[in-house]
Design a protein around this motif. Structure first.
Motif, mmCIF file in Angstrom:
data_model
loop_
_atom_site.group_PDB
_atom_site.id
_atom_site.type_symbol
_atom_site.label_atom_id
_atom_site.label_comp_id
_atom_site.label_asym_id
_atom_site.label_seq_id
_atom_site.Cartn_x
_atom_site.Cartn_y
_atom_site.Cartn_z
ATOM 1 N N PRO A 42 -5.846 5.123 21.187
ATOM 2 C CA PRO A 42 -6.153 6.188 22.140
ATOM 3 C C PRO A 42 -4.958 6.592 23.004
ATOM 4 C CG PRO A 42 -7.916 4.573 22.113
ATOM 5 C CD PRO A 42 -6.776 3.994 21.310
ATOM 6 N N GLY A 43 -3.935 5.731 23.109
ATOM 7 C CA GLY A 43 -2.753 6.040 23.895
ATOM 8 C C GLY A 43 -1.742 6.934 23.194
ATOM 9 N N TRP A 44 -1.885 7.160 21.879
ATOM 10 C CA TRP A 44 -0.905 7.959 21.140
ATOM 11 C C TRP A 44 -0.643 9.327 21.773
ATOM 12 C CZ3 TRP A 44 1.019 7.825 15.682
ATOM 13 C CH2 TRP A 44 1.141 6.514 15.197
ATOM 14 N N ARG A 52 -3.231 15.033 19.276
ATOM 15 C CA ARG A 52 -4.241 15.376 20.284
ATOM 16 C C ARG A 52 -5.179 14.205 20.528
ATOM 17 N NH1 ARG A 52 -8.270 19.931 18.884
ATOM 18 N NH2 ARG A 52 -9.614 18.185 18.490
ATOM 19 N N SER A 53 -5.539 13.461 19.461
ATOM 20 C CA SER A 53 -6.374 12.267 19.625
ATOM 21 C C SER A 53 -6.162 11.337 18.436
ATOM 22 C CB SER A 53 -7.862 12.635 19.744
ATOM 23 O OG SER A 53 -8.354 13.147 18.525
ATOM 24 N N ARG A 63 -8.405 5.113 10.839
ATOM 25 C CA ARG A 63 -8.100 5.922 12.014
ATOM 26 C C ARG A 63 -8.520 7.359 11.722
ATOM 27 N NH1 ARG A 63 -2.050 5.513 13.816
ATOM 28 N NH2 ARG A 63 -2.045 7.529 12.818
ATOM 29 N N GLU A 64 -8.872 8.067 12.780
ATOM 30 C CA GLU A 64 -9.020 9.511 12.697
ATOM 31 C C GLU A 64 -8.008 10.083 13.677
ATOM 32 O OE1 GLU A 64 -12.857 11.849 12.483
ATOM 33 O OE2 GLU A 64 -12.095 12.438 14.474
ATOM 34 N N VAL A 65 -7.113 10.910 13.161
ATOM 35 C CA VAL A 65 -6.046 11.483 13.978
ATOM 36 C C VAL A 65 -6.173 13.004 13.934
ATOM 37 C CG1 VAL A 65 -3.548 11.713 14.263
ATOM 38 C CG2 VAL A 65 -4.529 9.520 13.562
#
Length: 160
Positions: A42-44, A52-53, A63-65
C-alpha cells in the motif's frame, strides 16, 4: 477489459524477447528497500508516482497494481528473497499488446547503501516491442525517480 497473458516463470527474466534493465543507488539498507518493495504494497504510491494503488491478493501470493492513466495489472509473486530479490509476473492486464510480462527487482549491498536493479522482461509483437524500446528512457527516468523517492521516504522513517 483485462486480458490474460501467457504465464511465464523466473527464467523468463533472462530469455524474454525484450529486456529493459535499469539500476539506481539508494542509501537505505537492502533490508529496508526489500521491505518497502515486498511488504509495504500500500505504500508504493507514496514513492512510485506512476502507481495509483498496490494491493496484496490471494493471501499475499499476488498483487493488484493500478497505474495512473488507468492501466491495471493482476500479478502473481514469483520470488521473495528478503534483502535480495522480489519478482512477479503479470497474469492479466488491460494494457494493449503485451503477451507476457515479468518484473524483477534485484537488491544488493553497495558501500553503505543498496544497488537496486529493475528488469522489465516482456514478450509482445515486434511493433509493441519497438514502442517499448522507444519508451525506454521514460521508463528508466520513472524508475530512477521512484528509487530516489523511496530512499528519501526510508530516510525519514529511520529518523523518526
Amino acid at each position: 477489459m483485462a486480458r490474460r497473458l501467457r504465464p511465464v516463470e523466473l527464467d523468463f527474466v533472462g530469455s524474454a524477447p525484450l529486456r529493459l534493465v535499469f539500476s539506481a543507488e539508494a542509501t537505505a539498507s537492502p533490508q529496508a528497500v526489500y521491505r518497502a518493495l515486498a511488504e509495504d504494497l500500500p505504500g508504493w504510491p507514496a514513492w512510485f508516482t506512476a502507481v495509483r494503488s498496490a494491493t496484496p491478493t490471494h493471501g499475499g501470493a499476488g498483487r493488484e497494481v493500478r497505474l495512473r492513466g488507468g492501466v491495471l495489472f493482476a500479478e502473481t509473486i514469483l520470488a521473495t528473497e528478503p534483502g535480495e530479490r522480489y519478482a512477479y509476473r503479470v497474469d492479466e492486464t488491460n494494457a494493449p499488446g503485451l503477451s507476457a510480462l515479468l518484473e524483477e527487482w534485484r537488491i544488493t549491498p553497495a558501500g553503505s547503501g543498496t544497488h537496486v536493479q529493475w528488469t522489465f522482461a516482456a514478450d509482445a509483437p515486434a511493433a509493441v516491442r519497438a514502442l517499448l524500446q522507444i519508451g525506454r528512457a521514460g521508463l528508466g527516468a520513472s524508475f530512477r525517480g521512484a528509487v530516489r523517492n523511496l530512499d528519501r521516504r526510508l530516510a525519514r522513517s529511520a529518523a523518526q
